[in-house]
Motif scaffolding. Structure first.
Motif, mmCIF file in Angstrom:
data_model
loop_
_atom_site.group_PDB
_atom_site.id
_atom_site.type_symbol
_atom_site.label_atom_id
_atom_site.label_comp_id
_atom_site.label_asym_id
_atom_site.label_seq_id
_atom_site.Cartn_x
_atom_site.Cartn_y
_atom_site.Cartn_z
ATOM 1 N N ILE A 1 0.836 -1.204 0.000
ATOM 2 C CA ILE A 1 0.000 0.000 0.000
ATOM 3 C C ILE A 1 0.870 1.253 0.000
ATOM 4 C CG2 ILE A 1 -1.624 1.362 1.376
ATOM 5 C CD1 ILE A 1 -2.910 -1.287 2.205
ATOM 6 N N GLY A 2 1.923 1.274 0.815
ATOM 7 C CA GLY A 2 2.814 2.439 0.866
ATOM 8 C C GLY A 2 3.527 2.685 -0.447
ATOM 9 N N VAL A 3 4.027 1.611 -1.059
ATOM 10 C CA VAL A 3 4.730 1.765 -2.340
ATOM 11 C C VAL A 3 3.750 2.213 -3.431
ATOM 12 C CG1 VAL A 3 5.932 0.465 -4.145
ATOM 13 C CG2 VAL A 3 6.613 0.203 -1.768
ATOM 14 N N VAL B 1 -7.349 11.962 -12.019
ATOM 15 C CA VAL B 1 -8.591 11.535 -11.380
ATOM 16 C C VAL B 1 -8.485 10.069 -10.968
ATOM 17 C CG1 VAL B 1 -11.075 11.225 -11.701
ATOM 18 C CG2 VAL B 1 -9.949 13.259 -12.581
ATOM 19 N N PHE B 2 -7.968 9.229 -11.848
ATOM 20 C CA PHE B 2 -7.768 7.818 -11.499
ATOM 21 C C PHE B 2 -6.803 7.685 -10.333
ATOM 22 C CE2 PHE B 2 -4.851 4.226 -11.861
ATOM 23 C CZ PHE B 2 -5.727 3.191 -11.594
ATOM 24 N N ALA B 3 -5.708 8.415 -10.381
ATOM 25 C CA ALA B 3 -4.721 8.335 -9.303
ATOM 26 C C ALA B 3 -5.306 8.840 -7.987
ATOM 27 C CB ALA B 3 -3.475 9.134 -9.676
ATOM 28 N N GLY B 4 -6.132 9.866 -8.030
ATOM 29 C CA GLY B 4 -6.761 10.378 -6.821
ATOM 30 C C GLY B 4 -7.735 9.394 -6.207
ATOM 31 N N VAL B 5 -8.559 8.763 -7.053
ATOM 32 C CA VAL B 5 -9.506 7.767 -6.552
ATOM 33 C C VAL B 5 -8.759 6.569 -5.989
ATOM 34 C CG1 VAL B 5 -11.319 6.151 -7.264
ATOM 35 C CG2 VAL B 5 -11.388 8.514 -8.044
ATOM 36 N N ALA B 6 -7.719 6.126 -6.675
ATOM 37 C CA ALA B 6 -6.923 4.997 -6.191
ATOM 38 C C ALA B 6 -6.237 5.345 -4.870
ATOM 39 C CB ALA B 6 -5.897 4.589 -7.243
ATOM 40 N N ILE C 1 -7.311 7.461 -2.572
ATOM 41 C CA ILE C 1 -8.328 7.477 -1.518
ATOM 42 C C ILE C 1 -8.702 6.052 -1.115
ATOM 43 C CG2 ILE C 1 -10.742 8.047 -1.046
ATOM 44 C CD1 ILE C 1 -10.293 10.629 -2.626
ATOM 45 N N LEU C 2 -8.868 5.166 -2.110
ATOM 46 C CA LEU C 2 -9.199 3.779 -1.794
ATOM 47 C C LEU C 2 -8.069 3.095 -1.024
ATOM 48 C CD1 LEU C 2 -11.009 2.637 -5.060
ATOM 49 C CD2 LEU C 2 -12.011 3.112 -2.827
ATOM 50 N N PHE D 1 -2.781 12.036 5.245
ATOM 51 C CA PHE D 1 -2.049 12.633 4.123
ATOM 52 C C PHE D 1 -2.487 12.030 2.788
ATOM 53 C CE2 PHE D 1 1.214 14.192 7.165
ATOM 54 C CZ PHE D 1 1.293 15.482 6.692
ATOM 55 N N ALA D 2 -2.659 10.703 2.729
ATOM 56 C CA ALA D 2 -3.066 10.065 1.476
ATOM 57 C C ALA D 2 -4.484 10.468 1.092
ATOM 58 C CB ALA D 2 -2.959 8.555 1.606
ATOM 59 N N LEU D 3 -5.368 10.608 2.065
ATOM 60 C CA LEU D 3 -6.741 11.012 1.794
ATOM 61 C C LEU D 3 -6.793 12.438 1.246
ATOM 62 C CD1 LEU D 3 -9.468 9.553 2.237
ATOM 63 C CD2 LEU D 3 -9.711 10.931 4.282
ATOM 64 N N VAL D 4 -6.047 13.339 1.855
ATOM 65 C CA VAL D 4 -6.012 14.728 1.379
ATOM 66 C C VAL D 4 -5.356 14.808 -0.006
ATOM 67 C CG1 VAL D 4 -4.985 16.997 1.822
ATOM 68 C CG2 VAL D 4 -6.102 15.762 3.659
#
Length: 181
Positions: A70-72, A89-94, A96-97, A117-120
């Motif tokens: 997940i971190g990588v 947009v794809f990278a942002g949704v991924a 957040i997930l 941090f990942a959510l923001v």
């Protein structure tokens, strides 16, 4: 050196700073940075150990491999936001997930720090939009009032209104002399 030479007297740090600012302005820079910073604690904490005197505290869990993945992936998505902003947009949704998945898998999302941090970063990536180019006359589009940017774009603002002709050219939407509305 003569006083007419402009480019030679400029300090190289100022040039590098201007180039970085231009590079940063064409991509979701802060979204990628937040996403990468969020991936570091998620990947690090399951493998970290802390020593207090003679006692060693290990925070490793059985899901260490999942946390590392997940971190990588979050770091990779942050770099993707920087260098391939078309898939932001794809990278942002991924992102957040993956941040949501990191809560049960990776020590409560890297002790909530990596999760936040990942959510923001994912939210910033989804909401980022590239800047609009300047119009032909050199005035940025953002300086034109909203009513001038209707269906016909800025064409309606460029057409002068004629007095006494029975209709206004600025409201003529279909080109046949008919009024809109």
């Amino acid at each position: 050196m003569s006083p007419e030479s402009t480019g030679q007297n400029e300090h190289y740090i100022r040039v590098l700073r201007r180039r970085f600012r231009a590079w940063r302005g064409h991509r979701p820079f802060w979204a990628g940075l937040f996403t990468m910073v969020g991936g570091i604690p998620i990947a690090y904490f399951p493998y970290a150990s802390m020593t207090l005197g003679n006692m060693t505290l290990a925070m490793s869990t059985t899901a260490g491999a999942g946390s590392l993945i997940i971190g990588v992936l979050l770091i990779t998505l942050g770099l993707t936001m920087w260098y391939h902003s078309i898939v932001r947009v794809f990278a942002g949704v991924a992102a957040i997930l993956l941040a949501l998945i990191s809560i049960p898998v990776a020590n409560i999302g890297g002790f909530v720090v990596g999760f936040a941090f990942a959510l923001v970063g994912g939210a910033l990536s989804i909401s980022w939009a590239p800047g609009k180019p300047e119009s032909a006359d050199g005035t940025p589009l953002a300086e034109h009032p909203d009513e001038e940017r209707s269906e016909g774009g800025l064409h309606a603002a460029a057409v002068p209104r004629q007095q006494g002709s029975g209709y206004d050219l600025a409201v003529d939407t279909d080109g046949g002399g008919h009024r809109a509305g």
